[in-house]
Scaffold this motif. Structure first.
Motif, PDB file in Angstrom:
ATOM      1  N   ARG A  64       0.775  -1.088  -0.120  1.00  8.66           N
ATOM      2  CA  ARG A  64       0.082  -0.111  -0.043  1.00  8.66           C
ATOM      3  C   ARG A  64       1.016   1.354   0.126  1.00  8.66           C
ATOM      4  NH1 ARG A  64      -1.973   3.708  -1.149  1.00  8.66           N
ATOM      5  NH2 ARG A  64      -3.858   4.795  -0.146  1.00  8.66           N
ATOM      6  N   GLN A  65       1.929   1.228   0.983  1.00 10.47           N
ATOM      7  CA  GLN A  65       2.804   2.458   0.872  1.00 10.47           C
ATOM      8  C   GLN A  65       3.571   2.717  -0.353  1.00 10.47           C
ATOM      9  OE1 GLN A  65       5.298   1.045   4.323  1.00 10.47           O
ATOM     10  NE2 GLN A  65       3.632   2.429   5.628  1.00 10.47           N
ATOM     11  N   ASN A  66       3.795   1.713  -0.980  1.00  5.84           N
ATOM     12  CA  ASN A  66       4.398   1.686  -2.457  1.00  5.84           C
ATOM     13  C   ASN A  66       3.363   1.725  -3.614  1.00  5.84           C
ATOM     14  OD1 ASN A  66       7.583   1.584  -2.243  1.00  5.84           O
ATOM     15  ND2 ASN A  66       6.517   0.143  -0.490  1.00  5.84           N
ATOM     16  N   GLY A  67       2.076   1.969  -3.358  1.00  5.58           N
ATOM     17  CA  GLY A  67       1.127   2.214  -4.392  1.00  5.58           C
ATOM     18  C   GLY A  67       0.928   0.823  -5.264  1.00  5.58           C
ATOM     19  N   VAL A  68       0.825  -0.280  -4.577  1.00  5.74           N
ATOM     20  CA  VAL A  68       0.658  -1.484  -5.154  1.00  5.74           C
ATOM     21  C   VAL A  68      -0.446  -2.215  -4.667  1.00  5.74           C
ATOM     22  CG1 VAL A  68       1.381  -3.862  -5.886  1.00  5.74           C
ATOM     23  CG2 VAL A  68       3.195  -1.752  -5.854  1.00  5.74           C
ATOM     24  N   VAL A  69      -1.510  -2.730  -5.364  1.00  6.72           N
ATOM     25  CA  VAL A  69      -2.683  -3.784  -4.996  1.00  6.72           C
ATOM     26  C   VAL A  69      -2.167  -5.264  -5.388  1.00  6.72           C
ATOM     27  CG1 VAL A  69      -4.840  -4.225  -5.406  1.00  6.72           C
ATOM     28  CG2 VAL A  69      -4.269  -2.158  -5.152  1.00  6.72           C
ATOM     29  N   HIS A  70      -2.185  -6.378  -4.473  1.00  2.00           N
ATOM     30  CA  HIS A  70      -2.055  -7.434  -4.653  1.00  2.00           C
ATOM     31  C   HIS A  70      -2.938  -8.177  -5.613  1.00  2.00           C
ATOM     32  CE1 HIS A  70      -1.479 -11.727  -4.249  1.00  2.00           C
ATOM     33  NE2 HIS A  70      -0.122 -11.681  -4.047  1.00  2.00           N
ATOM     34  N   GLY A  71      -4.194  -8.223  -5.182  1.00  5.44           N
ATOM     35  CA  GLY A  71      -5.269  -8.536  -6.127  1.00  5.44           C
ATOM     36  C   GLY A  71      -5.689  -9.876  -5.922  1.00  5.44           C
ATOM     37  N   ASP A  72      -4.823 -11.029  -5.522  1.00  7.54           N
ATOM     38  CA  ASP A  72      -5.191 -12.294  -5.326  1.00  7.54           C
ATOM     39  C   ASP A  72      -4.745 -13.074  -4.011  1.00  7.54           C
ATOM     40  OD1 ASP A  72      -6.203 -14.748  -6.286  1.00  7.54           O
ATOM     41  OD2 ASP A  72      -4.712 -15.275  -7.610  1.00  7.54           O
ATOM     42  N   LEU A  73      -5.040 -12.378  -2.991  1.00  2.00           N
ATOM     43  CA  LEU A  73      -4.704 -12.958  -1.593  1.00  2.00           C
ATOM     44  C   LEU A  73      -5.279 -14.074  -1.187  1.00  2.00           C
ATOM     45  CD1 LEU A  73      -2.753 -12.000   0.710  1.00  2.00           C
ATOM     46  CD2 LEU A  73      -4.493 -10.916   1.665  1.00  2.00           C
ATOM     47  N   LYS A  74      -4.480 -15.046  -0.715  1.00  2.00           N
ATOM     48  CA  LYS A  74      -5.261 -16.373  -0.191  1.00  2.00           C
ATOM     49  C   LYS A  74      -3.977 -17.085   0.556  1.00  2.00           C
ATOM     50  CE  LYS A  74      -5.346 -18.342  -4.802  1.00  2.00           C
ATOM     51  NZ  LYS A  74      -6.086 -18.885  -5.845  1.00  2.00           N
ATOM     52  N   LEU A  75      -4.190 -18.046   1.188  1.00  3.15           N
ATOM     53  CA  LEU A  75      -2.989 -18.610   1.948  1.00  3.15           C
ATOM     54  C   LEU A  75      -2.363 -19.670   0.973  1.00  3.15           C
ATOM     55  CD1 LEU A  75      -4.437 -19.627   5.360  1.00  3.15           C
ATOM     56  CD2 LEU A  75      -2.703 -17.903   4.643  1.00  3.15           C
ATOM     57  N   ASP A  76      -2.711 -19.836  -0.359  1.00  2.00           N
ATOM     58  CA  ASP A  76      -2.213 -20.745  -1.377  1.00  2.00           C
ATOM     59  C   ASP A  76      -1.147 -19.780  -2.080  1.00  2.00           C
ATOM     60  OD1 ASP A  76      -1.599 -23.407  -2.549  1.00  2.00           O
ATOM     61  OD2 ASP A  76      -2.991 -22.838  -4.238  1.00  2.00           O
ATOM     62  N   ASN A  77      -1.152 -18.469  -1.806  1.00  2.00           N
ATOM     63  CA  ASN A  77      -0.401 -17.350  -2.458  1.00  2.00           C
ATOM     64  C   ASN A  77       0.738 -16.970  -1.243  1.00  2.00           C
ATOM     65  OD1 ASN A  77      -1.103 -17.789  -4.991  1.00  2.00           O
ATOM     66  ND2 ASN A  77      -2.672 -16.332  -4.965  1.00  2.00           N
ATOM     67  N   VAL A  78       0.621 -17.776  -0.132  1.00  2.00           N
ATOM     68  CA  VAL A  78       1.621 -17.123   0.970  1.00  2.00           C
ATOM     69  C   VAL A  78       2.476 -18.410   1.198  1.00  2.00           C
ATOM     70  CG1 VAL A  78       1.744 -16.281   3.524  1.00  2.00           C
ATOM     71  CG2 VAL A  78      -0.016 -15.538   1.776  1.00  2.00           C
ATOM     72  N   LEU A  79       3.706 -18.364   1.249  1.00  2.00           N
ATOM     73  CA  LEU A  79       4.702 -19.326   1.686  1.00  2.00           C
ATOM     74  C   LEU A  79       5.332 -19.193   2.993  1.00  2.00           C
ATOM     75  CD1 LEU A  79       7.249 -19.727  -1.808  1.00  2.00           C
ATOM     76  CD2 LEU A  79       5.030 -20.784  -1.360  1.00  2.00           C
ATOM     77  N   LEU A  80       5.572 -20.358   3.447  1.00  3.89           N
ATOM     78  CA  LEU A  80       6.154 -20.329   5.006  1.00  3.89           C
ATOM     79  C   LEU A  80       7.541 -20.808   4.828  1.00  3.89           C
ATOM     80  CD1 LEU A  80       5.219 -20.059   7.740  1.00  3.89           C
ATOM     81  CD2 LEU A  80       4.942 -22.711   7.972  1.00  3.89           C
ATOM     82  N   SER A  81       8.628 -19.920   5.302  1.00  2.00           N
ATOM     83  CA  SER A  81      10.082 -20.127   5.529  1.00  2.00           C
ATOM     84  C   SER A  81      10.109 -21.047   6.725  1.00  2.00           C
ATOM     85  CB  SER A  81      10.431 -18.783   5.623  1.00  2.00           C
ATOM     86  OG  SER A  81      10.537 -18.209   7.004  1.00  2.00           O
TER      87      SER A  81
END
Length: 223
Positions: A64-81
């Motif tokens: 948001r601070q860099n003027g970007v919308v992700h648009g497809d947020l879900k846990l399948d699009n979040v990796l776990l280190s």
């Protein structure tokens, strides 16, 4: 592609480079053995859910601070280190916001229906507020260990429930066997993210501060 090259945040999986073969262009990013948070839930891999949600929120605030919308947020699009950090991926729908606007007019349609805000399903563009809605659905996904509106028979039913019936996920679906003690606080936050009116949804800065406080309480209780 250009968007991802410019992003630099500990909760965003970086783009290292790209290559081309007979099948087209391919992006190269660090490999994370745990895979997505969604797959960790399916395979009963333990992780600190509050830490993951906070990491996602911090990544979204950075966007948001860099003027970007992700648009497809879900846990399948979040990796776990390996150390349990969230790493946001899949910027295929991400767009730079128009100057002095919180909306990208080129981001209509597409995306995963169950995580999409009603205004998107009505044909409006994605915005920072629709990312907040999706974040609320990610909280649901974590607490219930199921996709939002998991009991709907098809995407059309989900659209009808969200737009016409103004339906929302049920607190009764929370999986209490796996949910943290603070699950009610997380659910209350999620419910604010589902406000029908986009301007009534909390700002990402508020969400980050809220989850930071929840995490501090959780750490104090376990220390």
């Amino acid at each position: 592609m250009g968007i991802l090259l410019k992003l630099n945040h500990p909760n965003i999986n970086p783009l290292l480079g790209m290559f081309r073969d007979d099948e087209g262009y391919h992006m190269v990013s660090p490999w994370l053995e745990n895979g997505s948070v969604h797959s960790c839930i399916l395979n009963d891999v333990s992780f600190d859910g509050v830490k993951v949600l906070l990491g996602i929120a911090e990544a979204l605030l950075y966007l948001r601070q860099n003027g970007v919308v992700h648009g497809d947020l879900k846990l399948d699009n979040v990796l776990l280190s390996l150390n349990g950090d969230a790493k946001l991926i899949d910027f295929g729908l991400a767009k730079i916001l128009r100057l002095n606007s919180a909306t990208s007019t080129s981001m209509k349609g597409a995306g995963t229906v169950a995580w999409q805000a009603p205004e998107i399903l009505n044909g409006d563009p994605r915005s920072t507020e629709t990312d907040v809605w999706a974040f609320g659905m990610v909280v649901v996904e974590y607490l219930t260990r199921k996709p939002p509106f998991w009991d709907a028979k098809d995407s059309g039913t989900i659209v009808t429930r969200i737009i016409l019936k103004k339906d929302r996920p049920s607190r009764g679906d929370v999986d209490l066997e796996y949910a943290p003690k603070c699950w009610q606080e997380l659910w209350d936050l999620a419910s604010r993210c589902w406000s029908q009116k986009p301007s009534d949804r909390p700002e990402m800065k508020y969400i980050v501060d809220y989850l930071t406080e929840v995490q501090e309480k959780q750490n104090a209780q376990t220390s």
